[in-house]
Motif scaffolding. Sequence first.
Motif, PDB file in Angstrom:
ATOM      1  N   ILE A   8       0.838  -1.199   0.000  1.00 39.27           N
ATOM      2  CA  ILE A   8       0.000   0.000   0.000  1.00 39.27           C
ATOM      3  C   ILE A   8       0.868   1.242   0.000  1.00 39.27           C
ATOM      4  O   ILE A   8       2.038   1.218   0.397  1.00 39.27           O
ATOM      5  CB  ILE A   8      -0.968   0.027   1.204  1.00 39.27           C
ATOM      6  N   ASN A   9       0.258   2.340  -0.439  1.00 36.39           N
ATOM      7  CA  ASN A   9       0.929   3.630  -0.448  1.00 36.39           C
ATOM      8  C   ASN A   9       1.224   4.081   0.984  1.00 36.39           C
ATOM      9  O   ASN A   9       0.338   4.065   1.831  1.00 36.39           O
ATOM     10  CB  ASN A   9       0.000   4.648  -1.137  1.00 36.39           C
ATOM     11  N   PRO A  10       2.483   4.472   1.310  1.00 35.06           N
ATOM     12  CA  PRO A  10       2.807   4.862   2.691  1.00 35.06           C
ATOM     13  C   PRO A  10       1.994   6.060   3.188  1.00 35.06           C
ATOM     14  O   PRO A  10       1.644   6.135   4.353  1.00 35.06           O
ATOM     15  CB  PRO A  10       4.305   5.170   2.634  1.00 35.06           C
ATOM     16  N   GLU A  11       1.683   7.010   2.280  1.00 29.54           N
ATOM     17  CA  GLU A  11       0.888   8.172   2.713  1.00 29.54           C
ATOM     18  C   GLU A  11      -0.539   7.745   3.030  1.00 29.54           C
ATOM     19  O   GLU A  11      -1.144   8.216   3.990  1.00 29.54           O
ATOM     20  CB  GLU A  11       0.912   9.240   1.624  1.00 29.54           C
ATOM     21  N   LEU A  12      -1.079   6.802   2.245  1.00 38.39           N
ATOM     22  CA  LEU A  12      -2.414   6.262   2.533  1.00 38.39           C
ATOM     23  C   LEU A  12      -2.423   5.570   3.900  1.00 38.39           C
ATOM     24  O   LEU A  12      -3.330   5.764   4.706  1.00 38.39           O
ATOM     25  CB  LEU A  12      -2.820   5.283   1.430  1.00 38.39           C
ATOM     26  N   LYS A  13      -1.394   4.752   4.149  1.00 34.24           N
ATOM     27  CA  LYS A  13      -1.295   4.035   5.425  1.00 34.24           C
ATOM     28  C   LYS A  13      -1.343   5.028   6.596  1.00 34.24           C
ATOM     29  O   LYS A  13      -2.093   4.833   7.558  1.00 34.24           O
ATOM     30  CB  LYS A  13       0.025   3.255   5.453  1.00 34.24           C
ATOM     31  N   ARG A  14      -0.548   6.084   6.502  1.00 33.92           N
ATOM     32  CA  ARG A  14      -0.475   7.063   7.599  1.00 33.92           C
ATOM     33  C   ARG A  14      -1.803   7.814   7.765  1.00 33.92           C
ATOM     34  O   ARG A  14      -2.292   8.003   8.888  1.00 33.92           O
ATOM     35  CB  ARG A  14       0.658   8.038   7.322  1.00 33.92           C
ATOM     36  N   ASN A  15      -2.431   8.227   6.648  1.00 29.17           N
ATOM     37  CA  ASN A  15      -3.666   9.011   6.743  1.00 29.17           C
ATOM     38  C   ASN A  15      -4.835   8.178   7.266  1.00 29.17           C
ATOM     39  O   ASN A  15      -5.675   8.660   8.028  1.00 29.17           O
ATOM     40  CB  ASN A  15      -4.006   9.608   5.382  1.00 29.17           C
ATOM     41  N   VAL A  16      -4.906   6.894   6.870  1.00 30.42           N
ATOM     42  CA  VAL A  16      -5.972   6.034   7.399  1.00 30.42           C
ATOM     43  C   VAL A  16      -5.824   5.884   8.903  1.00 30.42           C
ATOM     44  O   VAL A  16      -6.797   5.926   9.664  1.00 30.42           O
ATOM     45  CB  VAL A  16      -5.944   4.653   6.700  1.00 30.42           C
ATOM     46  N   PHE A  17      -4.571   5.690   9.378  1.00 32.57           N
ATOM     47  CA  PHE A  17      -4.344   5.578  10.822  1.00 32.57           C
ATOM     48  C   PHE A  17      -4.770   6.858  11.548  1.00 32.57           C
ATOM     49  O   PHE A  17      -5.400   6.815  12.607  1.00 32.57           O
ATOM     50  CB  PHE A  17      -2.871   5.280  11.100  1.00 32.57           C
ATOM     51  N   LEU A  18      -4.427   8.029  10.975  1.00 30.95           N
ATOM     52  CA  LEU A  18      -4.772   9.295  11.634  1.00 30.95           C
ATOM     53  C   LEU A  18      -6.291   9.506  11.669  1.00 30.95           C
ATOM     54  O   LEU A  18      -6.816  10.096  12.611  1.00 30.95           O
ATOM     55  CB  LEU A  18      -4.073  10.456  10.919  1.00 30.95           C
ATOM     56  N   VAL A  19      -7.002   9.020  10.629  1.00 33.23           N
ATOM     57  CA  VAL A  19      -8.473   9.105  10.651  1.00 33.23           C
ATOM     58  C   VAL A  19      -9.026   8.274  11.807  1.00 33.23           C
ATOM     59  O   VAL A  19      -9.907   8.703  12.548  1.00 33.23           O
ATOM     60  CB  VAL A  19      -9.050   8.622   9.301  1.00 33.23           C
ATOM     61  N   LEU A  20      -8.509   7.040  11.969  1.00 28.54           N
ATOM     62  CA  LEU A  20      -8.959   6.207  13.099  1.00 28.54           C
ATOM     63  C   LEU A  20      -8.648   6.892  14.433  1.00 28.54           C
ATOM     64  O   LEU A  20      -9.481   6.934  15.342  1.00 28.54           O
ATOM     65  CB  LEU A  20      -8.268   4.837  13.043  1.00 28.54           C
ATOM     66  N   LYS A  21      -7.448   7.441  14.535  1.00 30.06           N
ATOM     67  CA  LYS A  21      -7.023   8.083  15.790  1.00 30.06           C
ATOM     68  C   LYS A  21      -7.939   9.251  16.142  1.00 30.06           C
ATOM     69  O   LYS A  21      -8.392   9.398  17.284  1.00 30.06           O
ATOM     70  CB  LYS A  21      -5.571   8.538  15.639  1.00 30.06           C
ATOM     71  N   GLU A  22      -8.243  10.108  15.129  1.00 32.43           N
ATOM     72  CA  GLU A  22      -9.098  11.272  15.369  1.00 32.43           C
ATOM     73  C   GLU A  22     -10.530  10.831  15.694  1.00 32.43           C
ATOM     74  O   GLU A  22     -11.185  11.391  16.573  1.00 32.43           O
ATOM     75  CB  GLU A  22      -9.077  12.173  14.134  1.00 32.43           C
ATOM     76  N   SER A  23     -11.040   9.790  14.990  1.00 33.31           N
ATOM     77  CA  SER A  23     -12.414   9.316  15.218  1.00 33.31           C
ATOM     78  C   SER A  23     -12.585   8.795  16.640  1.00 33.31           C
ATOM     79  O   SER A  23     -13.565   9.096  17.323  1.00 33.31           O
ATOM     80  CB  SER A  23     -12.747   8.202  14.224  1.00 33.31           C
ATOM     81  N   LEU A  24     -11.622   7.969  17.095  1.00 40.10           N
ATOM     82  CA  LEU A  24     -11.717   7.427  18.457  1.00 40.10           C
ATOM     83  C   LEU A  24     -11.593   8.534  19.495  1.00 40.10           C
ATOM     84  O   LEU A  24     -12.241   8.499  20.543  1.00 40.10           O
ATOM     85  CB  LEU A  24     -10.634   6.364  18.671  1.00 40.10           C
ATOM     86  N   ASN A  25     -10.738   9.520  19.222  1.00 42.08           N
ATOM     87  CA  ASN A  25     -10.576  10.641  20.157  1.00 42.08           C
ATOM     88  C   ASN A  25     -11.901  11.395  20.305  1.00 42.08           C
ATOM     89  O   ASN A  25     -12.321  11.739  21.415  1.00 42.08           O
ATOM     90  CB  ASN A  25      -9.471  11.559  19.652  1.00 42.08           C
TER      91      ASN A  25
END
Length: 693
Positions: A593-610
């Motif tokens: 997978i694209n490394p930028e996609l990997k990082r942005n998907v993780f940050l979306v999960l992090k922000e959603s849970l927060n």
Amino acid sequence: MLQLNLNAKPNHLNDSIKSISKNISDSTYITLSDKITSDFLNNNQPEQALRFIEDQLKQFNHTSKRCHQLLKLQAKVNYRIKNYTMANALADSLLKLKPDTFQIIDAYRIKGQVCFRVDDYLNAIENFLKARNLILKSSNKNGLDDVLGNLASCYQTIGLLPTALTFAQEALAISRQANDTASMCNAYLNLGNINKDIVEWDEAEINYLAGLALAKQFTDKQVLVYLYSALGTIERTKGNTTTALQYQLNALSEAQFISNNHLIAGVLNNIANTLLDAGKTAEAKAYFVKANSLAKETADNRNLALTNISLGFLATEEKHFELSNNYLLDALTYSKQINNLEYISQAMIGMYDNYKAMNKPAQALYYYEMYNVYHDSILNEQNKNKINKLKIKFEVAEKEKEFLQKSASQKVKADTEIERQKIIRNFSVVIGMLLLFITIFIWMRYLERTKLNYMLLEKNEIIQAQFESLQATQNELVLTEKQREAQSVRVRIARDIHDELGAGLTKITLLSGLLRKKFETNDAETKNQLQRIIENSKSVSTSLNEIVWAVNPSNDSAESLASYLKIYADHYLEDSQINYTLHFPEDIPMLPINPELKRNVFLVLKESLNNTVKYANANKVVVSFELSNNKFKLSVNDNGKGFDHEELTIKQNGASGNGLLNMKHRMEQVNCMLNITSSPGNGCMIEASGTFY
């Protein structure tokens, strides 16, 4: 006089002991209960052994010697079935009841064995030393050789080989004095293993041969297998393949006699490798196939990994590259299940060679890059193991120093008692000296605390500097990622962050722990400084792990992303008051997978849970991650108070926060979509979806 048949079968003994337990002495009862429990275990019936013990415990008061005996047996059975937590708890319960000396010795031995099995070597040594000291103080020296052998194994494992050799030699001397053939055999095996570790091959061979002669006398087949295998290894190291093969065939015969398939598979592997050394490839291959078949029957993942790697390399030599890849893929699966980085690395480089020979450069390049990543991980793991061993050595030395100081202190007290009359006659002088000593001590403690506070301030400044450096590095890594630099640069950056900053933070945490232990004080300011250092270190370490994961190219896969998202969500939600459910697929293909996609998907999960935990006032949340070919969908669904999506979007368009609008921008940057469904009182669902490439 009461006559008992100690050779009866376990069930008959159990019936006998129930009917006469009130009419026999405690010593006879202990002998009988030992016999019954041992017979159940020797017949591979641990459940029956535990049931027998539980039935007996109902008959006696917890303060009786018989109850103490049964608790000890219960701990031993749990240790035998690898229920180490229960075994340790039962040993602690036995110690609290203050039984006789021999029961205390057995409890310490069980605790030592449990600690050894869970790699807690420092506490293992401490418990075995307590058992040894109690035996030395008693008139009965039974079991001393076994305890010394346990100490030798502990010191050998942590690399203190001279000390291990001393304990092993003491164990051999005691077993010789008692003329205990079985103990002598085990002592010779232990000595041989230690001498082999210090590369004293000739001495190790002498030890193994002496143990072999004894083992043949009392026909302990399992020990015979170990001794024959060890002698075969030494002869193979010397290049004597014919002699090595004969020893290994003897080991195979003994292992087959006791029908131990795990031992048989290991011996077959040894024979196959020796045949390879002798140039007998076809015979070696046949033995590898037999070992592989037995390993499958016993679900022995280690031997499965080894045999598949060997069969894969043999297939490569025969130019059967597709067959070799099949073997190596199986080896890779088994190696990952036991988390053996060395085996994984061997399988990777083997598949690289195959794809290179098959003229498939893309696949060859992928496995070569993965090999380099795992090879670096092996080096890091080896360095970590070296550091852990050095740490354990240091802690053991400190424990021994503490023990010597305690012994010296006890001697001082004895001398003081002898000279008590002199102290009374010179009472006034002693009081004056004592007051002077107290004054000096208080002044020194004041200077020490002042110095400690100064040191703590310096350490805090170091942590702050490290944190600022980490933030700067993070910005650099984000820029590097956007510029799409080569993977080799990303690997180097990830390794440097992990090795340099990680090592520095680990050192600071360890130093803080040592300072807190060394300077025990009630001073609130000192405690607060120490606590701030430890908390800052842990916080920075958590941020460091996220950065390393995002940057490391070995994590640029769907499997790594799903695994990291699941672990993060589980850790983040477990301490909240929200009931949560995680839905993640079990089998995930190795899709890049694209490394930028990997990082942005993780940050979306992090922000959603927060947002869910802090603002939603929810009591339930479901996190799911779905895969379909090259497509993914991440969703976070809570039953909180919800919100007006349009109204909140208008507000955020004029704000500077990184809320829902920011998550949407992140997904647009990687050509993916973010859908938000919410209304007041109806919870919220956030869905991120798209393709990996």
